[in-house]
Write a protein that holds these residues in place. Structure first.
Motif, PDB file in Angstrom:
ATOM      1  N   LEU A  61       4.461  -2.918   9.533  1.00 23.80           N
ATOM      2  CA  LEU A  61       2.901  -2.962   9.608  1.00 23.80           C
ATOM      3  C   LEU A  61       2.523  -3.586   8.451  1.00 23.80           C
ATOM      4  CD1 LEU A  61       0.270  -2.033  10.989  1.00 23.80           C
ATOM      5  CD2 LEU A  61       0.438   0.089   9.333  1.00 23.80           C
ATOM      6  N   VAL A  62       1.701  -4.815   8.881  1.00 22.87           N
ATOM      7  CA  VAL A  62       1.144  -5.817   7.774  1.00 22.87           C
ATOM      8  C   VAL A  62      -0.608  -5.507   7.720  1.00 22.87           C
ATOM      9  CG1 VAL A  62       0.735  -7.966   6.822  1.00 22.87           C
ATOM     10  CG2 VAL A  62       3.133  -7.449   7.953  1.00 22.87           C
ATOM     11  N   LEU A  63      -0.860  -5.070   6.638  1.00 24.16           N
ATOM     12  CA  LEU A  63      -2.595  -4.958   6.646  1.00 24.16           C
ATOM     13  C   LEU A  63      -3.314  -5.840   5.845  1.00 24.16           C
ATOM     14  CD1 LEU A  63      -2.110  -0.893   6.856  1.00 24.16           C
ATOM     15  CD2 LEU A  63      -3.004  -2.271   8.441  1.00 24.16           C
ATOM     16  N   ALA A  64      -4.144  -6.458   6.127  1.00 21.25           N
ATOM     17  CA  ALA A  64      -4.776  -7.506   5.655  1.00 21.25           C
ATOM     18  C   ALA A  64      -6.076  -7.027   5.074  1.00 21.25           C
ATOM     19  CB  ALA A  64      -5.077  -8.610   6.208  1.00 21.25           C
ATOM     20  N   MET A  65      -6.702  -7.088   3.806  1.00 20.90           N
ATOM     21  CA  MET A  65      -7.825  -6.485   3.546  1.00 20.90           C
ATOM     22  C   MET A  65      -9.088  -7.220   3.861  1.00 20.90           C
ATOM     23  SD  MET A  65      -7.037  -4.133   1.009  1.00 20.90           S
ATOM     24  CE  MET A  65      -5.406  -3.898   1.602  1.00 20.90           C
ATOM     25  N   ASP A  66      -8.995  -8.486   4.277  1.00 19.87           N
ATOM     26  CA  ASP A  66     -10.146  -9.038   4.991  1.00 19.87           C
ATOM     27  C   ASP A  66     -10.023  -9.998   6.027  1.00 19.87           C
ATOM     28  OD1 ASP A  66      -9.891 -11.542   3.895  1.00 19.87           O
ATOM     29  OD2 ASP A  66     -11.152 -11.139   1.988  1.00 19.87           O
ATOM     30  N   ARG A  67     -10.760 -10.527   6.774  1.00 15.89           N
ATOM     31  CA  ARG A  67     -10.514 -11.335   8.068  1.00 15.89           C
ATOM     32  C   ARG A  67      -9.881 -12.624   7.415  1.00 15.89           C
ATOM     33  NH1 ARG A  67     -14.250  -8.167   9.322  1.00 15.89           N
ATOM     34  NH2 ARG A  67     -14.305  -7.042  11.276  1.00 15.89           N
ATOM     35  N   ALA A  68     -10.461 -13.180   6.353  1.00 19.53           N
ATOM     36  CA  ALA A  68      -9.771 -14.495   5.775  1.00 19.53           C
ATOM     37  C   ALA A  68      -8.248 -14.434   5.498  1.00 19.53           C
ATOM     38  CB  ALA A  68     -10.547 -14.963   4.588  1.00 19.53           C
ATOM     39  N   ASN A  69      -7.896 -13.203   4.753  1.00 22.42           N
ATOM     40  CA  ASN A  69      -6.520 -12.758   4.589  1.00 22.42           C
ATOM     41  C   ASN A  69      -5.775 -12.689   5.939  1.00 22.42           C
ATOM     42  OD1 ASN A  69      -7.769 -10.543   2.417  1.00 22.42           O
ATOM     43  ND2 ASN A  69      -7.379 -12.382   1.800  1.00 22.42           N
ATOM     44  N   LEU A  70      -6.429 -12.081   7.030  1.00 23.30           N
ATOM     45  CA  LEU A  70      -5.835 -11.914   8.236  1.00 23.30           C
ATOM     46  C   LEU A  70      -5.585 -13.353   8.946  1.00 23.30           C
ATOM     47  CD1 LEU A  70      -4.850  -9.719  10.138  1.00 23.30           C
ATOM     48  CD2 LEU A  70      -6.968  -9.669  11.175  1.00 23.30           C
ATOM     49  N   ALA A  71      -6.311 -14.257   8.958  1.00 21.74           N
ATOM     50  CA  ALA A  71      -6.217 -15.587   9.409  1.00 21.74           C
ATOM     51  C   ALA A  71      -5.230 -16.366   8.695  1.00 21.74           C
ATOM     52  CB  ALA A  71      -7.400 -16.223   9.267  1.00 21.74           C
ATOM     53  N   ASP A  72      -4.967 -16.156   7.321  1.00 23.23           N
ATOM     54  CA  ASP A  72      -4.092 -16.834   6.423  1.00 23.23           C
ATOM     55  C   ASP A  72      -2.417 -16.395   6.862  1.00 23.23           C
ATOM     56  OD1 ASP A  72      -5.884 -18.442   5.199  1.00 23.23           O
ATOM     57  OD2 ASP A  72      -6.078 -17.129   3.286  1.00 23.23           O
ATOM     58  N   ILE A  73      -2.444 -15.156   7.107  1.00 22.00           N
ATOM     59  CA  ILE A  73      -1.291 -14.808   7.437  1.00 22.00           C
ATOM     60  C   ILE A  73      -0.967 -15.017   9.058  1.00 22.00           C
ATOM     61  CG2 ILE A  73      -0.903 -13.309   5.575  1.00 22.00           C
ATOM     62  CD1 ILE A  73      -1.476 -10.819   7.267  1.00 22.00           C
TER      63      ILE A  73
END
Length: 166
Positions: free
Chosen positions: A96-108
């Protein structure tokens, strides 16, 4: 409704990666809290937690002093953290990979079965972002800690169910 944790890649083991921008505020705070919650729940022997940032500015450095102070005041140990950068291979290495915000999510690479926002598990505001407290005052770090604590509790409950551990 909060998210469900995907099945482990290796039965009986679980690995979570937490991701923010620089790995000095949000993801290390979540890392420290989640590890403590997992230990209290008796899951520390089967669940591994790591954190990273999408940027490389802080690699090797400790967490932000304000983040560390907020954790320390709340009874957590913030001394062991050293920032590291997210590697694309983590998408295949962690359950499971959990990003803190939508920009981080997009970056990964965006959301997927094993990739989502950290607060997808938040019982108060599922799917919301963890705001970046870096440019604000201490109240921002306290707000982040509150979000991280309740969301970490929900992640632990989801893992207990998934792994069949009380």
């Amino acid at each position: 409704m909060t998210a469900a944790a995907p099945a482990p890649r290796t039965p009986g083991r679980y690995s979570i990666a937490l991701v923010c921008l620089g790995n000095i505020c949000r993801s290390p705070m979540a890392h420290v809290v989640l590890e403590q919650r997992l230990e209290a729940a008796g899951l520390a022997d089967v669940v591994r937690v790591v954190s990273s940032g999408t940027g490389d500015w802080h690699v090797g450095k400790p967490m932000d002093e304000r983040a560390a102070a907020t954790l320390t005041e709340a009874g957590y140990d913030a001394t062991r953290h050293r920032a590291q950068q997210f590697a694309p291979s983590w998408l295949d290495e962690h359950d499971l990979v959990l990003a803190m915000d939508r920009a981080n999510l997009a970056d990964i690479g965006g959301p997927g079965e094993r990739v989502m926002l950290f607060r997808a598990f938040d019982p108060v505001a599922p799917g919301s972002e963890v705001p970046d407290p870096y440019y604000g005052g201490p109240e921002g770090f306290e707000e982040v800690l509150e979000m991280v604590e309740r969301t970490s509790d929900a992640v632990v409950v989801a893992l207990q169910r998934l792994l069949g551990r009380p």
